[in-house]
Design an enzyme around this catalytic site. Sequence first.
Site, mmCIF file in Angstrom:
data_model
loop_
_atom_site.group_PDB
_atom_site.id
_atom_site.type_symbol
_atom_site.label_atom_id
_atom_site.label_comp_id
_atom_site.label_asym_id
_atom_site.label_seq_id
_atom_site.Cartn_x
_atom_site.Cartn_y
_atom_site.Cartn_z
ATOM 1 N N GLY A 1 -9.535 4.062 -0.552
ATOM 2 C CA GLY A 1 -10.386 5.435 -0.666
ATOM 3 C C GLY A 1 -11.462 5.156 0.114
ATOM 4 O O GLY A 1 -12.393 5.850 0.562
ATOM 5 N N GLU B 1 0.859 -1.221 -0.178
ATOM 6 C CA GLU B 1 -0.324 0.514 0.165
ATOM 7 C C GLU B 1 1.055 1.253 0.058
ATOM 8 O O GLU B 1 1.851 1.972 1.092
ATOM 9 C CB GLU B 1 -1.019 -0.280 1.438
ATOM 10 C CG GLU B 1 -1.842 1.612 1.431
ATOM 11 C CD GLU B 1 -2.339 2.063 0.185
ATOM 12 O OE1 GLU B 1 -2.126 2.913 -0.316
ATOM 13 O OE2 GLU B 1 -3.415 1.251 -0.038
ATOM 14 N N HIS C 1 -15.330 9.382 -8.911
ATOM 15 C CA HIS C 1 -15.413 7.714 -8.919
ATOM 16 C C HIS C 1 -14.772 7.930 -9.995
ATOM 17 O O HIS C 1 -15.836 7.028 -11.055
ATOM 18 C CB HIS C 1 -17.461 8.012 -8.403
ATOM 19 C CG HIS C 1 -17.671 8.201 -7.431
ATOM 20 N ND1 HIS C 1 -19.250 8.574 -7.218
ATOM 21 C CD2 HIS C 1 -17.260 7.674 -6.322
ATOM 22 C CE1 HIS C 1 -19.266 9.326 -5.866
ATOM 23 N NE2 HIS C 1 -18.412 8.694 -5.056
#
Length: 556
Positions: free
Chosen positions: A90, A39, A476
């Site tokens: 997110g 990550e 999005h």
Amino acid sequence: MPDNPRQFDFDFIVIGSGFGGSVSALRLTEKGYKVAVMEMGRRWTADNLPKTNWSLNRWFWRPGLALRGFFSMRFFSRVTILHGCAVGGGSITYASTLLRPPDKVWESGTWQGLSDWQSEMPRHYDTASRMLGVTQNKILGPADHLLKQVAAATGAGATFHRTNVGIFQSPEGEAGGLTYADPYFGGEGPARTTCNACGGCMIGCRFGAKNTLDLNYLYLAEKRGMQLFAETRVVDVKPLGASDGSEGYEVTTECSTSFFLKKRRRFTCRAIVFSASSLGTTELLFRLKAKHSLPKISDQLGNRVRTNSESLIGVRVPKSEQDFSRGVAIGSGIYIDEHTHIEAVRYPAGSDVMGGLATMLTAGKPGIGRVALWFKNLLVSFCTHPVRTFRLLQPFGFARESVILLCMQALDGHIDMRWKRPWYWPFTKVLMSSGQRIPTFIPAANQFAQIFARMASGTAMSMLPEILFNIPATAHCLGGAVIGASSRDGVIDSQHRVFGYANMYVCDGSAVAANLGVNPSLTITALAERAMELIRPADANSWTDRADSIEVANAL
């Protein structure tokens, strides 16, 4: 290939810990695999999350400028993309809105007909909903009540609905802010605190009410042995031995938050899952294809990037008697027509940074005429009401005084991403947008915002880049490595396997092949649940999983 898994550092390496990556991490670990998650962002807790987004170094992600937060904005010629970067992806900064799209989305796009989506997906939506703690919102703030009133006045009152959210809420009649033992996983998960309606979902929940991925999928995966490497950027992925990756992969990483000491490391694995978000996965695959690490990636990479056909508009009421920041980030929504969904959005009081991008809503077709009209309106407003206009456009107090209206449409439309050299820096290639522009001007939505403003005694607002540059903003971003029948129309197959490579998968928003018209997090989670279910358990895996069968059949 040798059967001894100890010759590899891991069985699976998952790149990214967002909705697709977190699902992959947990389900693969449960199937007996040794899993690592790489990550790029930091790990966040209630102790280090910012109180407002004015704490730029803890809110905004731009490590080259010593900003090591969890929210990022990427500016392209055809879209501004808002996204998260953190352990939990997110989910740290999203509004926690978890909606199912209409069935028609499975009947369009390159995934059409590749599976019986409408019969398969409900079960996976159910699993995703249980894991993310989806419930109907009980907390309606002033912005939600106002949305309901305006909807009734415009004939859309029957469509008003409370959103489904992943937020731990109090039982009826009980105040928020009370802590309970794990309410979701039979005691296996962490303790949780009920929502206090602070509106802070999008700058990170500091109270333990929001069901972020580090409190469910990732939490359980780490308990089962998954290893998570935070602040770690993947810079290379190469097949070991055979060029198709059937003998495994070597993954090279570096520290994502360091200026000089990059701490490069190399790991080996049998299989890999790209889950770095639509933008992140598309950019990484472009980079790997260009440097010939993964040259067989389909040339369809970067095609059909969708924005959910979004427009960010809103209303500001200077010196409002109501505090529009109270509630959950997105507490309610309406449909103003069969294609157009509008939600009431808020930031917590004091988090006013986004107000710096807001300006007066201006009608007209995009182009120089609309810019001229905007400038004229602005000039007239300053001349006739200078104090009110200044109060309207300065950012301080924006969150408390504003209702942001997020407009989404389930209509087909897309741009493309390309790996090109920019004119201003021809020495390297970067990700650039191209293709037909997505409309920034949605007349029905703008008309609704103007009615909303009149009823609220406020002023309708829009995003400055939309007015000046005809560039829409989206939180999005979808597509870029979409599902298709073959490498001629997609990057992955209907089981999320990458064409041309063995034991390689994409599980994130880049796989989505249609505009959903609703917040996509639940769909990304459900698709990842489906993809992971199709992978065999560790003791039955022959490590020959690949997507060639459909492509070969088509070639014959």
